[in-house]
Design a protein around this motif. Structure first.
Motif, PDB file in Angstrom:
ATOM      1  N   SER A   1       0.846  -1.185   0.000  1.00  0.00           N
ATOM      2  CA  SER A   1       0.000   0.000   0.000  1.00  0.00           C
ATOM      3  C   SER A   1       0.888   1.243   0.000  1.00  0.00           C
ATOM      4  CB  SER A   1      -0.922  -0.029   1.225  1.00  0.00           C
ATOM      5  OG  SER A   1      -1.812   1.052   1.188  1.00  0.00           O
ATOM      6  N   HIS A   2       0.357   2.335   0.528  1.00  0.00           N
ATOM      7  CA  HIS A   2       1.117   3.598   0.529  1.00  0.00           C
ATOM      8  C   HIS A   2       0.903   4.360   1.827  1.00  0.00           C
ATOM      9  CE1 HIS A   2       0.750   2.640  -3.729  1.00  0.00           C
ATOM     10  NE2 HIS A   2       1.905   3.270  -3.851  1.00  0.00           N
ATOM     11  N   GLU A   3       1.948   5.117   2.199  1.00  0.00           N
ATOM     12  CA  GLU A   3       1.841   6.085   3.277  1.00  0.00           C
ATOM     13  C   GLU A   3       0.842   7.172   2.849  1.00  0.00           C
ATOM     14  OE1 GLU A   3       3.225   5.461   6.287  1.00  0.00           O
ATOM     15  OE2 GLU A   3       5.079   6.620   6.230  1.00  0.00           O
ATOM     16  N   PRO A   4       0.340   7.976   3.797  1.00  0.00           N
ATOM     17  CA  PRO A   4      -0.567   9.057   3.373  1.00  0.00           C
ATOM     18  C   PRO A   4       0.111  10.078   2.451  1.00  0.00           C
ATOM     19  CG  PRO A   4      -0.173   9.119   5.760  1.00  0.00           C
ATOM     20  CD  PRO A   4       0.432   7.862   5.261  1.00  0.00           C
ATOM     21  N   THR A   5       1.440  10.097   2.425  1.00  0.00           N
ATOM     22  CA  THR A   5       2.177  10.990   1.515  1.00  0.00           C
ATOM     23  C   THR A   5       2.273  10.422   0.106  1.00  0.00           C
ATOM     24  OG1 THR A   5       4.162   9.838   2.225  1.00  0.00           O
ATOM     25  CG2 THR A   5       3.688  11.948   3.302  1.00  0.00           C
ATOM     26  N   GLY A   6       1.909   9.146  -0.078  1.00  0.00           N
ATOM     27  CA  GLY A   6       2.048   8.500  -1.381  1.00  0.00           C
ATOM     28  C   GLY A   6       3.270   7.597  -1.467  1.00  0.00           C
ATOM     29  N   VAL A   7       4.149   7.650  -0.464  1.00  0.00           N
ATOM     30  CA  VAL A   7       5.351   6.800  -0.453  1.00  0.00           C
ATOM     31  C   VAL A   7       4.926   5.333  -0.272  1.00  0.00           C
ATOM     32  CG1 VAL A   7       7.425   6.242   0.935  1.00  0.00           C
ATOM     33  CG2 VAL A   7       6.830   8.632   0.472  1.00  0.00           C
ATOM     34  N   PRO A   8       5.494   4.398  -1.067  1.00  0.00           N
ATOM     35  CA  PRO A   8       5.103   2.993  -0.929  1.00  0.00           C
ATOM     36  C   PRO A   8       5.420   2.424   0.451  1.00  0.00           C
ATOM     37  CG  PRO A   8       6.289   3.345  -2.981  1.00  0.00           C
ATOM     38  CD  PRO A   8       6.419   4.620  -2.190  1.00  0.00           C
ATOM     39  N   ASP A   9       4.518   1.625   0.953  1.00  0.00           N
ATOM     40  CA  ASP A   9       4.712   0.969   2.262  1.00  0.00           C
ATOM     41  C   ASP A   9       3.904  -0.329   2.248  1.00  0.00           C
ATOM     42  OD1 ASP A   9       5.520   0.463   4.847  1.00  0.00           O
ATOM     43  OD2 ASP A   9       4.195   1.921   5.793  1.00  0.00           O
ATOM     44  N   GLY A  10       3.920  -1.049   3.349  1.00  0.00           N
ATOM     45  CA  GLY A  10       3.152  -2.282   3.428  1.00  0.00           C
ATOM     46  C   GLY A  10       2.725  -2.578   4.850  1.00  0.00           C
ATOM     47  N   ILE A  11       1.682  -3.395   4.941  1.00  0.00           N
ATOM     48  CA  ILE A  11       1.139  -3.843   6.226  1.00  0.00           C
ATOM     49  C   ILE A  11       1.312  -5.357   6.272  1.00  0.00           C
ATOM     50  CG2 ILE A  11      -1.039  -4.171   7.486  1.00  0.00           C
ATOM     51  CD1 ILE A  11      -0.979  -1.340   7.536  1.00  0.00           C
ATOM     52  N   GLU A  12       1.910  -5.868   7.321  1.00  0.00           N
ATOM     53  CA  GLU A  12       2.040  -7.318   7.474  1.00  0.00           C
ATOM     54  C   GLU A  12       0.849  -7.828   8.298  1.00  0.00           C
ATOM     55  OE1 GLU A  12       4.296  -9.099   5.973  1.00  0.00           O
ATOM     56  OE2 GLU A  12       4.481 -11.000   7.046  1.00  0.00           O
ATOM     57  N   ILE A  13       0.137  -8.806   7.736  1.00  0.00           N
ATOM     58  CA  ILE A  13      -1.044  -9.360   8.411  1.00  0.00           C
ATOM     59  C   ILE A  13      -0.722 -10.800   8.797  1.00  0.00           C
ATOM     60  CG2 ILE A  13      -3.513  -9.879   8.214  1.00  0.00           C
ATOM     61  CD1 ILE A  13      -3.655  -7.694   6.065  1.00  0.00           C
ATOM     62  N   THR A  14      -0.786 -11.073  10.079  1.00  0.00           N
ATOM     63  CA  THR A  14      -0.301 -12.339  10.618  1.00  0.00           C
ATOM     64  C   THR A  14      -1.380 -12.973  11.490  1.00  0.00           C
ATOM     65  OG1 THR A  14       1.910 -11.358  10.703  1.00  0.00           O
ATOM     66  CG2 THR A  14       1.568 -13.350  12.025  1.00  0.00           C
ATOM     67  N   VAL A  15      -1.682 -14.233  11.230  1.00  0.00           N
ATOM     68  CA  VAL A  15      -2.702 -14.921  12.028  1.00  0.00           C
ATOM     69  C   VAL A  15      -2.018 -15.988  12.876  1.00  0.00           C
ATOM     70  CG1 VAL A  15      -4.867 -16.234  11.964  1.00  0.00           C
ATOM     71  CG2 VAL A  15      -4.352 -14.589  10.164  1.00  0.00           C
ATOM     72  N   CYS A  16      -2.406 -16.073  14.146  1.00  0.00           N
ATOM     73  CA  CYS A  16      -1.881 -17.141  15.009  1.00  0.00           C
ATOM     74  C   CYS A  16      -2.681 -18.417  14.714  1.00  0.00           C
ATOM     75  CB  CYS A  16      -2.024 -16.732  16.480  1.00  0.00           C
ATOM     76  SG  CYS A  16      -1.661 -18.083  17.614  1.00  0.00           S
ATOM     77  N   LEU A  17      -1.983 -19.435  14.191  1.00  0.00           N
ATOM     78  CA  LEU A  17      -2.671 -20.681  13.823  1.00  0.00           C
ATOM     79  C   LEU A  17      -2.734 -21.660  14.983  1.00  0.00           C
ATOM     80  CD1 LEU A  17      -1.281 -21.449  10.234  1.00  0.00           C
ATOM     81  CD2 LEU A  17      -3.362 -20.225  10.880  1.00  0.00           C
ATOM     82  N   SER A  18      -1.648 -21.716  15.774  1.00  0.00           N
ATOM     83  CA  SER A  18      -1.683 -22.626  16.932  1.00  0.00           C
ATOM     84  C   SER A  18      -0.689 -22.198  17.995  1.00  0.00           C
ATOM     85  CB  SER A  18      -1.404 -24.071  16.494  1.00  0.00           C
ATOM     86  OG  SER A  18      -0.071 -24.185  16.068  1.00  0.00           O
ATOM     87  N   LEU A  19      -1.013 -22.603  19.227  1.00  0.00           N
ATOM     88  CA  LEU A  19      -0.138 -22.315  20.377  1.00  0.00           C
ATOM     89  C   LEU A  19       0.617 -23.586  20.722  1.00  0.00           C
ATOM     90  CD1 LEU A  19      -2.807 -20.486  22.589  1.00  0.00           C
ATOM     91  CD2 LEU A  19      -1.003 -19.410  21.226  1.00  0.00           C
ATOM     92  N   PRO A  20       1.797 -23.458  21.323  1.00  0.00           N
ATOM     93  CA  PRO A  20       2.514 -24.669  21.734  1.00  0.00           C
ATOM     94  C   PRO A  20       1.731 -25.392  22.826  1.00  0.00           C
ATOM     95  CG  PRO A  20       3.625 -22.700  22.548  1.00  0.00           C
ATOM     96  CD  PRO A  20       2.508 -22.225  21.673  1.00  0.00           C
ATOM     97  N   SER A  21       1.762 -26.726  22.826  1.00  0.00           N
ATOM     98  CA  SER A  21       1.024 -27.435  23.882  1.00  0.00           C
ATOM     99  C   SER A  21       1.773 -27.276  25.208  1.00  0.00           C
ATOM    100  CB  SER A  21       0.861 -28.908  23.530  1.00  0.00           C
ATOM    101  OG  SER A  21       2.082 -29.395  23.055  1.00  0.00           O
ATOM    102  N   PRO A  22       1.022 -27.043  26.312  1.00  0.00           N
ATOM    103  CA  PRO A  22       1.689 -26.848  27.601  1.00  0.00           C
ATOM    104  C   PRO A  22       2.413 -28.128  28.025  1.00  0.00           C
ATOM    105  CG  PRO A  22      -0.708 -26.849  27.836  1.00  0.00           C
ATOM    106  CD  PRO A  22      -0.422 -27.022  26.388  1.00  0.00           C
ATOM    107  N   ASN A  23       3.611 -27.973  28.649  1.00  0.00           N
ATOM    108  CA  ASN A  23       4.394 -29.173  29.043  1.00  0.00           C
ATOM    109  C   ASN A  23       3.771 -29.873  30.235  1.00  0.00           C
ATOM    110  OD1 ASN A  23       6.330 -28.801  27.061  1.00  0.00           O
ATOM    111  ND2 ASN A  23       7.370 -27.239  28.309  1.00  0.00           N
TER     112      ASN A  23
END
Ligand SMILES: C[S@@+](CC[C@H](N)C(=O)[O-])C[C@H]1O[C@@H](n2cnc3c(N)ncnc32)[C@H](O)[C@@H]1O
Length: 281
Positions: free
Chosen positions: A259-281
């Motif tokens: 995407s772009h900054e509000p000034t028009g400079v190119p930028d990006g957003i990283e979208i990350t989903v948590c799929l699983s948590l480690p099983s408790p020991n």
């Protein structure tokens, strides 16, 4: 919606009185009869950025990417790291409320910015949904959790001190704030860039474990950043030493939206989903 670009970033681009001037501008021009107050506040902030001063807001283009995530994920609770003057706070808290959400917790280190953000939230009619935590975020996250005011988040927006993204994500992992299906939305991963964060959220648990074995005891990621991004908030970074180890066993799925900054400079957003948590020991 304002479609023009903001003014370009100057050598000094914040904390020179522009934040207070912006608040005056919004108060002066706000249409009290407007049916959608949050849209009206956002429109005026954008207008100020186009006609008066650069403002380090997420802006309309990247903002739309995040509001789409909110509309789809329907968070009950959302965390924001870095309120500044409350542009993202107003835009995303309104989207969260409209999607049925309850609480938007916004962390801001600088009290005078938090005061402006709180005034914007009030003008936007969102005060019942937004809570500000003032002070360095790492310490704030731990203290909010200790006090029982923060247990988990459905969406997290990271937009504060760039070298602290990984440090604060590890704190949220350790505190149990990150759950299965929590979505992390990280701004500025191209401009100025955040290679350490991208490597972390894009790594498998095995790769994170390997890196952990090889790295020094401290997670001072500032060496990987341009000095302007590091020195911007040196005062905070020197004083907030709060650290937790994180849960390297968490599995994330991550992608970038260009995407772009509000000034028009190119930028990006990283979208990350948590799929699983480690099983408790
Ligand atoms: C890029 S601005 C945030 C812009 C805002 N999210 C928006 O889009 O409207 C970054 C903000 O993070 C704040 N900040 C920097 N380091 C922080 C920290 N460790 N904890 C909390 N806030 C921090 C700065 O004071 C600044 O207001």
């Amino acid at each position: 919606m304002v479609t023009q670009d903001y003014k370009q970033k100057e050598d000094i681009w914040f904390d020179d009185g522009r934040e207070e001037r912006l608040l005056e501008y919004v108060k002066e021009h706000l249409d009290l009869a407007a049916s959608n107050k949050s849209e009206e506040v956002i429109r005026l902030i954008d207008e100020f950025g186009v006609n008066h001063h650069y403002m380090m807001n997420v802006g309309a283009r990247k903002g739309r990417i995040v509001t789409e995530v909110i509309t789809q994920r329907k968070p009950k609770t959302m965390i924001e790291l870095g309120s500044y003057i409350g542009y993202s706070t107003v835009l995303f808290a309104a989207a969260m409320r409209d999607a049925g959400g309850q609480e938007y917790i916004s962390f801001e280190r600088e009290p005078k910015f938090a005061r402006v953000a709180a005034a914007m939230v009030e003008l936007a009619g969102l005060a019942n949904h937004v809570r500000f935590v003032i002070g360095p975020s790492s310490n704030g996250l731990v203290e909010e959790h200790k006090a029982g005011r923060l247990s988990q988040a459905d969406v997290v927006f990271l937009d504060h001190y760039k070298p602290a993204y990984v440090k604060d994500l590890k704190i949220m992992e350790s505190l149990g704030v990150i759950r299965v299906n929590t979505v992390l939305v990280a701004d500025n991963v191209i401009e100025p860039g955040n290679p350490t964060y991208l490597e972390y959220v894009r790594s498998t648990p095995e790769k994170k474990q390997q890196r952990l074995k090889g790295e020094a005891a401290t997670s001072d990621d500032s060496i990987a950043f341009p000095s302007r991004a590091v020195n911007q908030y040196t005062k905070e970074y020197a004083t907030d030493k709060t650290e937790l180890p994180g849960l390297p066993g968490i599995v994330y799925k991550s992608r970038i939206e260009h995407s772009h900054e509000p000034t028009g400079v190119p930028d990006g957003i990283e979208i990350t989903v948590c799929l699983s948590l480690p099983s408790p020991n």
